[in-house]
Design an enzyme around this catalytic site. Structure first.
Site, short mmCIF file in Angstrom:
data_model
loop_
_atom_site.label_atom_id
_atom_site.label_comp_id
_atom_site.label_asym_id
_atom_site.label_seq_id
_atom_site.Cartn_x
_atom_site.Cartn_y
_atom_site.Cartn_z
N ASP A 342 26.46 52.93 66.37
CA ASP A 342 25.40 53.86 66.70
C ASP A 342 25.90 55.27 66.37
O ASP A 342 27.09 55.48 66.14
CB ASP A 342 25.06 53.73 68.19
CG ASP A 342 23.73 54.35 68.54
OD1 ASP A 342 23.01 54.75 67.61
OD2 ASP A 342 23.41 54.43 69.73
N ASP A 653 24.12 52.09 73.07
CA ASP A 653 24.07 52.60 74.44
C ASP A 653 22.71 52.45 75.08
O ASP A 653 22.57 52.57 76.30
CB ASP A 653 24.49 54.08 74.48
CG ASP A 653 23.63 54.96 73.57
OD1 ASP A 653 22.69 54.43 72.95
OD2 ASP A 653 23.91 56.16 73.47
N ASP A 657 19.34 48.78 71.99
CA ASP A 657 20.51 48.16 71.37
C ASP A 657 20.84 46.79 71.96
O ASP A 657 21.61 46.03 71.37
CB ASP A 657 21.75 49.06 71.55
CG ASP A 657 21.58 50.41 70.88
OD1 ASP A 657 21.09 50.44 69.75
OD2 ASP A 657 21.93 51.43 71.50
#
Length: 936
Positions: A342, A653, A657
């Site tokens: 990410d 996070d 996800d």
């Protein structure tokens, strides 16, 4: 014809479709009927496997099933064989191992079942709604489509809403979409039917948080029909993947089971042929051999040692800020071939920072320093540091940006912000120029305000500045520039020309191309009578503005990330960026940290949507940056990589996800910024949210896998020696003098003695191998091929070769200690009146010493044991000494002598056993000099 998407409908059209009145809301009775029809506003759960099912699953692993079978056979022999042992020690020890591993596995897996519970916790428990013309508070689970929900700062959105009223409303959607800053909302409909959730600015989604302003929205979806519900459904459908280690150990268990079965049949047939009958005594005798063989073939200590070594790895990783939630993930990290990272908070600091400032039409200044810490300075286009007080217009521009601003910078055990991150970045930049927002706002108090709105895309405040009432304006560059008639230059202002506008727009495009978020700053000295009153008129105040400049900001990369990306690349690990943020922003960060090149392609979620699974699988090897991706896109990317036999470590996070984290081989959640949902769906949590920690964890995982391979090699070599010793004793009984006499045909090693070797004397050295410091070049090797088994061809050659050496040496000592057979130089056993017990004790001790020498061979499949760092592992030296001491206790302490059927040995016996056992070192050094142990 399908109905139009909610975000393309006007507030009136959305309300009409839902048969509700935005001003009065639903009638309470109608709300009740809709609740019966649509069901409660909550996320469905299938509950997952219950505790009993999880516990049962611990006993169905192939290796565990082999251990259970050995327990049953051992118990039957003790029961029906009229054993002299008061208790079935063999069965008790094996069963204790099975139960211990079941308990450890149960604890790990039971914790993993909380991912969907965490999703439910993100839903708001209560919500304010309009019903029957009155405002009331109802439980969030009772909200229905058509309800009018009221929102204000601090609220969590209880369902998916089409916004109908907006007043300076900003919503943090990072947990759902990955967008790094709160989104400004509007009530006007959008035209793009295919707009991604992150771009639907007239919608509010379940589980997101209101950070600023207030508003109202009509509920368009509840429960599993919401965007959050779609993620919950993906979580329910996504199965957790086994790690490479779990797959390998299951395969080893099956192989050992077949080996035990095959050898038992051969031994039984050989024994029956020798005895020539099928009498009860013969069958029982063969059954006894079967038990000994099963115990010898199964590495009873392997599950316990694997668990212990992984637990040690967990502690090591915790010291490096990586918290492992599931033990097998420790090893899986070392097999990673792709890190799908990410952006926000992982590669970047999640702290918006001003990077570039355009004053007028020029010059452009670079701003040094990252994050919210007000350290750094200003650099001109020549790269020279400049004094902010000596740069014409800089302090004025920063002062205006701070005045038209509500954020604050606080120092409380580090620096933190209060307010919007974008506004906070302006405050930090001003601090770097010596302007403190608190002092400035006290000196120049706000006399009026025109708040920001998504429609106007700007904010204006009025202050006393330079002796006159002045409007400070900040907002979207293209809109603010349209309102400007003059431009700041040389301490004054002049008319803004078309050339000026073109130059400014050109700079604006340069900022945007570098993925900088931009804000324009303008001002206006207000004529008498304009901008007065409680609510200044925007049309009067925001006209004839003076252009001050442009400010570009970005969430900067973390320190050291670039070096870590390069280190991962050197280890054969590819890093890709998968973000919900704009594709240009993601690409700029990827270029800065070395994930992608300037000209490399970046794939947007919309383009990804158009690809089939097969097309995506062919593209994932080429594309390193994905932007504006939705949860289902992330899941597809992970699956496409896995279809290419990649071992994927996925970071994230947010709620968005979670499905991809659960699907990936190793899901890695953020500990600081991560949601509970992401953490519960992952195998590992980063305590510092830093990408560099992942690379350190990969290094530790590789060491752990190497060490697991070392002790698996060691334990299976030992077991091979034990199996071949028993097998050779049965097939060569007549030659070796092991048949006949009063004792009759007997076992060269008792099952309880083999268990002692497998669990007690082998255990400490195996554990010590598990904490070996590892090779210094471990991050210079490519990742392990996921298809390569934990026991590869060179390992099987080592196991078989050293097993034969151990068999030959042990049977030689056994034969030498008995009259008859191949060797006629039996050494008299001083103080022992039972030659059979003494011979068996000597063979037992020789076997232990063989394994103490062999443990040093297992440090490396190719390097000599005389390498410089063989003796660096002090734990291993201590473990070998401990095992030899424990063997001496079994040989000399009367209580254990009775339990293990041993007798005291003489010094000569120990000398002979040591000399014979050391032969495995010679065999290893010869074998390592051949090409047989080189990996394929």
């Amino acid at each position: 014809m399908p109905e139009a998407a909610w975000h393309t409908l006007s507030p009136d059209e959305a309300s009409e479709r839902l048969e509700t009145d935005p001003d009065d809301g639903l009638d309470p009775e109608e709300a009740s009927r809709r609740l019966d029809r649509h069901g409660p506003n909550e996320l469905a759960r299938d509950g997952g496997p219950g505790p009993w099912r999880i516990l049962w699953q611990q006993f169905t692993e192939p290796l565990v099933l082999v251990l259970i079978a050995a327990t049953i056979v051992s118990l039957a022999v003790w029961w029906f064989g009229e054993s002299e042992e008061p208790l079935p020690y063999d069965a008790i020890v094996i069963l204790a191992i099975v139960v211990l591993n079941a308990v450890l596995g149960f604890v790990q897996e039971h914790r993993a079942e909380r991912a969907l519970e965490a999703l439910e916790e993100m839903a708001a428990p209560e919500a304010r709604v309009r019903r029957g013309g009155e405002e009331t508070t109802v439980p969030a689970r009772e909200i229905v489509p058509g309800d009018v929900v009221l929102l204000e700062s601090g609220d969590r959105v209880p369902a998916d809403l089409r916004l109908v009223e907006v007043a300076n409303l900003k919503i943090d959607e990072s947990a759902l979409t990955g967008e790094s800053v709160p989104i400004s909302k509007r009530s006007e409909a959008l035209e793009d039917e295919e707009a991604e959730p992150a771009d639907r600015t007239d919608m509010a989604f379940m589980g997101t948080a209101v950070t600023y302003g207030h508003g109202a929205g009509v509920v368009v979806a509840t429960g599993m029909d919401t965007e959050m519900g779609g993620i919950a459904e993906m979580l329910r459908e996504t199965e957790e993947r086994e790690t490479p280690l779990q797959r390998d150990l299951a395969k080893v268990g099956k192989q050992l089971g077949l080996l035990v079965l095959g050898l038992s049949v051969v031994v039984a047939v050989a024994g029956l042929v020798r005895e020539g009958s099928l009498g009860g005594e013969v069958l029982l005798e063969m059954f006894l051999f079967g038990v000994a063989l099963a115990v010898a073939a199964v590495p009873e200590g392997l599950p316990a040692v694997v668990t212990a070594v992984l637990a040690i790895g967990v502690r090591r990783l915790a010291e490096r800020d990586a918290i492992v939630r599931r033990l097998p993930a420790v090893e899986a990290l070392g097999s990673a071939t792709v890190i799908a990272s990410d952006k926000t908070g992982t590669l970047t600091q999640n702290e918006m920072t001003v990077r570039r400032i355009l004053l007028g039409t020029g010059p452009v200044l670079e701003v040094r320093g990252d994050g919210f810490e007000p350290e750094g300075g200003f650099v001109d286009e020549a790269g020279e540091a400049v004094d902010p007080g000596e740069v014409d217009g800089l302090e004025r521009l920063l002062a205006l940006a701070v005045l038209a601003n509500d954020a604050r910078l606080l120092e409380e055990e580090g620096w933190r912000i209060e307010g919007d991150p974008t506004e906070a970045a302006l405050v930090v930049a001003a601090r770097k120029a010596g302007i403190h927002e608190k002092d400035l706002r006290e000196e120049r108090p706000r006399q009026g305000e025109i708040p920001f709105s998504s429609e106007r895309k700007r904010m204006t405040t009025i202050h006393e500045l330079d002796g006159e009432r002045t409007a400070a304006v900040k907002g979207a560059p293209e809109l603010v520039l349209d309102l400007c008639a003059r431009i700041r230059e040389d301490g004054g202002a002049r008319d803004l020309s078309e050339e000026d506008r073109e130059a400014i727009l050109g700079r604006y495009e340069e900022f945007a191309a570098d993925a900088l978020r931009t804000l324009a700053v303008a001002s206006r000295p207000l004529p008498e009578g304009i901008g007065t009153g409680k609510e200044p008129d925007p049309d009067e105040v925001e006209s004839e503005l003076v252009w001050e400049g442009l400010i570009g900001m970005i969430d900067p990369p973390r320190s050291g990330v670039g070096a870590s990306v390069e280190r991962a690349r050197g280890a054969g690990i590819r890093t890709i960026l998968v973000t919900g943020d704009h594709v240009l922003t993601g690409h700029a960060v990827a270029v800065e940290v070395g994930i992608a090149g300037e000209d490399d392609e970046a794939l947007a979620g919309e383009a990804l949507e158009a690809l089939s699974d097969e097309e995506l699988a062919s593209r994932v090897e080429e594309v390193d940056v994905y932007g504006r991706v939705r949860p289902e896109h992330k899941l597809r990317i992970v699956k496409a990589l896995e279809a290419r036999d990649e071992v994927v470590a996925m970071t994230g996070d947010g709620v968005n996800d979670a499905p991809a984290l659960q699907e990936a081989d190793i899901g890695i959640a953020m500990g600081i910024t991560g949601t509970d949902v992401a953490r519960e769906a992952s195998e590992m949590v980063l305590a510092d949210d830093d990408y560099s920690t992942i690379v350190g964890a990969v290094e530790e995982g590789r060491k752990i896998f190497d060490n697991i391979r070392k002790f698996v090699r060691y334990l299976l070599t030992a077991n091979a020696g034990e199996v071949l010793t028993i097998f050779g004793a049965v097939l060569g009984a007549g030659i070796l003098g092991l048949a006949g006499g009063e004792e009759g045909f007997f076992l060269p090693l008792l099952a309880v003695q083999i268990l002692w070797v497998n669990l007690i004397t082998d255990g400490p050295p195996a554990l010590a191998l598990g904490v070996d410091p590892g090779d210094p070049d471990i991050m210079e090797r490519p990742p392990r091929d996921p298809s390569e088994p934990i026991i590869n061809r060179p390992m099987w050659i080592m196991i078989g070769s050293f097993g034969v050496v151990i068999m030959v040496g042990t049977l030689t000592v056994l034969d030498a200690a008995l009259p008859g057979g191949l060797f006629e130089f039996a050494v008299a056993g001083e103080g022992s009146g039972d030659p059979v017990k003494r011979a068996r004790t000597l063979a037992f001790t020789t076997l232990v010493l063989f394994e103490m020498f062999d443990v040093f061979n297992c440090l490396s499949p190719t390097e000599t044991i005389f390498r410089r760092h063989t003796l660096e592992n002090r734990w291993l030296l201590g473990a070998v000494a401990l095992s030899v001491a424990l063997q001496a206790v079994v040989v000399y302490w009367p209580p254990l002598q009775r339990g293990f059927d041993t007798v005291a040995l003489s010094g000569g016996d120990w000398l002979m056993a040591t000399a014979v056992a050391s032969s495995v070192i010679v065999a290893s050094e010869i074998l390592k000099r051949t090409p047989l142990l080189r990996a394929d």
